[in-house]
Motif scaffolding. Structure first.
Motif, PDB file in Angstrom:
ATOM      1  N   MET A   1       0.848  -1.196   0.000  1.00  0.00           N
ATOM      2  CA  MET A   1       0.000   0.000   0.000  1.00  0.00           C
ATOM      3  C   MET A   1       0.885   1.248   0.000  1.00  0.00           C
ATOM      4  N   ILE A   2       0.550   2.172  -0.862  1.00  0.00           N
ATOM      5  CA  ILE A   2       1.341   3.395  -1.004  1.00  0.00           C
ATOM      6  C   ILE A   2       0.830   4.478  -0.063  1.00  0.00           C
ATOM      7  N   ASP A   3       1.760   5.223   0.518  1.00  0.00           N
ATOM      8  CA  ASP A   3       1.412   6.427   1.278  1.00  0.00           C
ATOM      9  C   ASP A   3       1.381   7.594   0.305  1.00  0.00           C
ATOM     10  N   LEU A   4       0.211   8.176   0.119  1.00  0.00           N
ATOM     11  CA  LEU A   4       0.035   9.286  -0.806  1.00  0.00           C
ATOM     12  C   LEU A   4      -0.274  10.540  -0.018  1.00  0.00           C
ATOM     13  N   TRP A   5       0.601  11.537  -0.143  1.00  0.00           N
ATOM     14  CA  TRP A   5       0.453  12.783   0.590  1.00  0.00           C
ATOM     15  C   TRP A   5       0.024  13.881  -0.377  1.00  0.00           C
ATOM     16  N   LEU A   6      -1.114  14.483  -0.096  1.00  0.00           N
ATOM     17  CA  LEU A   6      -1.630  15.592  -0.898  1.00  0.00           C
ATOM     18  C   LEU A   6      -1.341  16.871  -0.126  1.00  0.00           C
ATOM     19  N   ILE A   7      -0.435  17.676  -0.660  1.00  0.00           N
ATOM     20  CA  ILE A   7       0.138  18.783   0.108  1.00  0.00           C
ATOM     21  C   ILE A   7      -0.298  20.113  -0.492  1.00  0.00           C
ATOM     22  N   GLY A   8      -1.096  20.862   0.246  1.00  0.00           N
ATOM     23  CA  GLY A   8      -1.502  22.186  -0.196  1.00  0.00           C
ATOM     24  C   GLY A   8      -0.330  23.143  -0.162  1.00  0.00           C
ATOM     25  N   ILE A   9      -0.119  23.861  -1.271  1.00  0.00           N
ATOM     26  CA  ILE A   9       1.031  24.769  -1.369  1.00  0.00           C
ATOM     27  C   ILE A   9       0.606  26.219  -1.538  1.00  0.00           C
ATOM     28  N   GLY A  10      -0.660  26.525  -1.278  1.00  0.00           N
ATOM     29  CA  GLY A  10      -1.088  27.908  -1.401  1.00  0.00           C
ATOM     30  C   GLY A  10      -1.329  28.304  -2.842  1.00  0.00           C
ATOM     31  N   THR A  11      -1.270  29.591  -3.101  1.00  0.00           N
ATOM     32  CA  THR A  11      -1.689  30.110  -4.404  1.00  0.00           C
ATOM     33  C   THR A  11      -0.537  30.448  -5.341  1.00  0.00           C
ATOM     34  N   GLY A  12       0.644  29.916  -5.068  1.00  0.00           N
ATOM     35  CA  GLY A  12       1.767  30.141  -5.963  1.00  0.00           C
ATOM     36  C   GLY A  12       2.929  30.873  -5.346  1.00  0.00           C
ATOM     37  N   ASN A  13       2.714  31.478  -4.189  1.00  0.00           N
ATOM     38  CA  ASN A  13       3.786  32.170  -3.483  1.00  0.00           C
ATOM     39  C   ASN A  13       4.506  31.165  -2.596  1.00  0.00           C
ATOM     40  N   PRO A  14       5.813  30.934  -2.791  1.00  0.00           N
ATOM     41  CA  PRO A  14       6.524  29.970  -1.942  1.00  0.00           C
ATOM     42  C   PRO A  14       6.413  30.287  -0.457  1.00  0.00           C
ATOM     43  N   ASP A  15       6.211  31.564  -0.105  1.00  0.00           N
ATOM     44  CA  ASP A  15       6.070  31.924   1.307  1.00  0.00           C
ATOM     45  C   ASP A  15       4.773  31.402   1.904  1.00  0.00           C
TER      46      ASP A  15
ATOM     47  N   ALA B   1      -7.717  10.508  -6.131  1.00  0.00           N
ATOM     48  CA  ALA B   1      -7.019   9.534  -5.277  1.00  0.00           C
ATOM     49  C   ALA B   1      -7.937   8.388  -4.888  1.00  0.00           C
ATOM     50  N   ALA B   2      -9.228   8.677  -4.717  1.00  0.00           N
ATOM     51  CA  ALA B   2     -10.189   7.639  -4.334  1.00  0.00           C
ATOM     52  C   ALA B   2     -10.373   6.595  -5.434  1.00  0.00           C
ATOM     53  N   ARG B   3      -9.937   6.895  -6.649  1.00  0.00           N
ATOM     54  CA  ARG B   3     -10.071   5.947  -7.754  1.00  0.00           C
ATOM     55  C   ARG B   3      -8.934   4.925  -7.786  1.00  0.00           C
ATOM     56  N   LEU B   4      -7.873   5.159  -7.051  1.00  0.00           N
ATOM     57  CA  LEU B   4      -6.722   4.258  -7.091  1.00  0.00           C
ATOM     58  C   LEU B   4      -7.042   2.929  -6.417  1.00  0.00           C
ATOM     59  N   SER B   5      -6.490   1.859  -6.975  1.00  0.00           N
ATOM     60  CA  SER B   5      -6.676   0.530  -6.403  1.00  0.00           C
ATOM     61  C   SER B   5      -5.334  -0.224  -6.481  1.00  0.00           C
ATOM     62  N   PRO B   6      -4.854  -0.694  -5.322  1.00  0.00           N
ATOM     63  CA  PRO B   6      -5.468  -0.598  -3.993  1.00  0.00           C
ATOM     64  C   PRO B   6      -5.451   0.832  -3.479  1.00  0.00           C
ATOM     65  N   ALA B   7      -6.360   1.115  -2.581  1.00  0.00           N
ATOM     66  CA  ALA B   7      -6.474   2.467  -2.040  1.00  0.00           C
ATOM     67  C   ALA B   7      -5.208   2.837  -1.276  1.00  0.00           C
ATOM     68  N   PRO B   8      -4.658   4.019  -1.512  1.00  0.00           N
ATOM     69  CA  PRO B   8      -3.461   4.435  -0.781  1.00  0.00           C
ATOM     70  C   PRO B   8      -3.813   4.891   0.627  1.00  0.00           C
ATOM     71  N   ARG B   9      -2.796   4.948   1.479  1.00  0.00           N
ATOM     72  CA  ARG B   9      -2.959   5.607   2.772  1.00  0.00           C
ATOM     73  C   ARG B   9      -2.809   7.102   2.524  1.00  0.00           C
ATOM     74  N   LEU B  10      -3.873   7.832   2.742  1.00  0.00           N
ATOM     75  CA  LEU B  10      -3.882   9.258   2.409  1.00  0.00           C
ATOM     76  C   LEU B  10      -3.478  10.122   3.596  1.00  0.00           C
ATOM     77  N   ARG B  11      -2.724  11.142   3.289  1.00  0.00           N
ATOM     78  CA  ARG B  11      -2.448  12.221   4.240  1.00  0.00           C
ATOM     79  C   ARG B  11      -2.700  13.523   3.508  1.00  0.00           C
ATOM     80  N   VAL B  12      -3.460  14.412   4.113  1.00  0.00           N
ATOM     81  CA  VAL B  12      -3.755  15.715   3.517  1.00  0.00           C
ATOM     82  C   VAL B  12      -3.124  16.804   4.375  1.00  0.00           C
ATOM     83  N   VAL B  13      -2.304  17.622   3.740  1.00  0.00           N
ATOM     84  CA  VAL B  13      -1.679  18.761   4.422  1.00  0.00           C
ATOM     85  C   VAL B  13      -2.386  20.030   3.931  1.00  0.00           C
ATOM     86  N   PRO B  14      -3.079  20.744   4.814  1.00  0.00           N
ATOM     87  CA  PRO B  14      -3.849  21.908   4.364  1.00  0.00           C
ATOM     88  C   PRO B  14      -2.955  23.032   3.860  1.00  0.00           C
ATOM     89  N   GLY B  15      -3.519  23.828   2.960  1.00  0.00           N
ATOM     90  CA  GLY B  15      -2.778  24.956   2.417  1.00  0.00           C
ATOM     91  C   GLY B  15      -3.597  26.232   2.464  1.00  0.00           C
TER      92      GLY B  15
END
Length: 244
Positions: A1-15, A120-134
């Motif tokens: 099972m893959i660990d898939l991290w969805l990481i919010g990076i804001g609106t384009g500003n690296p800060d 991500a919900a379409r992947l099989s097998p389902a990954p272990r999801l982590r969501v980092v808010p942005g």
């Protein structure tokens, strides 16, 4: 099972990349970066710039985003597009065989008007999801204009340009925030007393801001949007409407 991290990076500003997001990107083993076609190379370049600034050591692999079939009805068009993207992710993961977490850099926040979680919900097998808010476009917009998101005890409706065109001003709303509106649907509103706060490339050096009474500001927004899209080949914008 893959660990898939969805990481919010804001609106384009690296800060805008939070400390949590920075840590996650440095811990990832593989980072997938989408290429969105001719004229949109800036979007991939910005992701690479963020990774370089954070001195990420992960392997980075790019993949080409599929095009939506504009001949299909909207709902079916989006569903098929998401299926195709999920298939690309699966193929990339199978080919790259990551030995640790896999990360995707998501504009804004993965949970707000973004389809990454649905894909991500379409992947099989389902990954272990982590969501980092942005930081979202909503936050960046209100900060850029120095306005509050809501009135005191007032309702706020977040919607799309398509719904605004089809259904008009929502009943009982004092504030309406519109995402994903390529047709400047505010031009069709006939509600008196509306004020608009519009922003594009929020938080970036190219940031554009226009505000004012809707009737007066609308033509300026349409012109600014068209010129920016011609110059950059793409545009990300949003706006807030309020009855004043």
């Amino acid at each position: 099972m893959i660990d898939l991290w969805l990481i919010g990076i804001g609106t384009g500003n690296p800060d805008h990349v939070t400390l949590e997001a920075r840590t996650a990107l440095r811990q990832a083993a593989l980072i997938m970066v989408p290429r969105k076609g001719p004229g949109k190379g800036d979007l991939a370049d910005l992701r690479h710039q963020i990774l370089a600034a954070l001195e990420c050591q992960a392997r980075v692999v790019e993949f080409d985003m599929p095009l939506r079939d504009e001949s299909l009805p909207y709902g079916e068009r989006v569903q098929r597009w998401h299926d195709e993207i999920a298939a690309l992710w699966a193929a990339t993961l199978a080919r790259e065989t990551p030995d640790g977490p896999v990360a995707l850099l998501v504009w804004g926040d993965p949970g707000l008007y973004d389809s990454t979680l649905r894909i991500a919900a379409r992947l099989s097998p389902a990954p272990r999801l982590r969501v980092v808010p942005g930081i979202t476009a909503l936050q960046a917009l209100t900060a850029a204009h120095a306005i509050p998101f809501n009135t005191v005890n007032g309702t706020v409706i977040v919607t799309t340009g398509r719904r605004l065109r089809d259904q008009g001003w929502p009943d009982g709303a004092e504030t309406v925030v519109v995402m994903l509106d390529g047709e400047c649907s505010f031009q069709r509103l006939e509600v008196p007393g509306l004020h608009i706060w519009w922003g594009a490339f929020l938080g970036m050096p190219e940031q554009l801001l226009v505000s004012g009474p809707l009737a007066e500001a609308a033509p300026r927004i349409v012109a600014a949007r068209a010129e920016a899209r011609l110059q950059h080949g793409w545009i990300m914008d949003t706006y807030l409407l309020r009855s004043v």
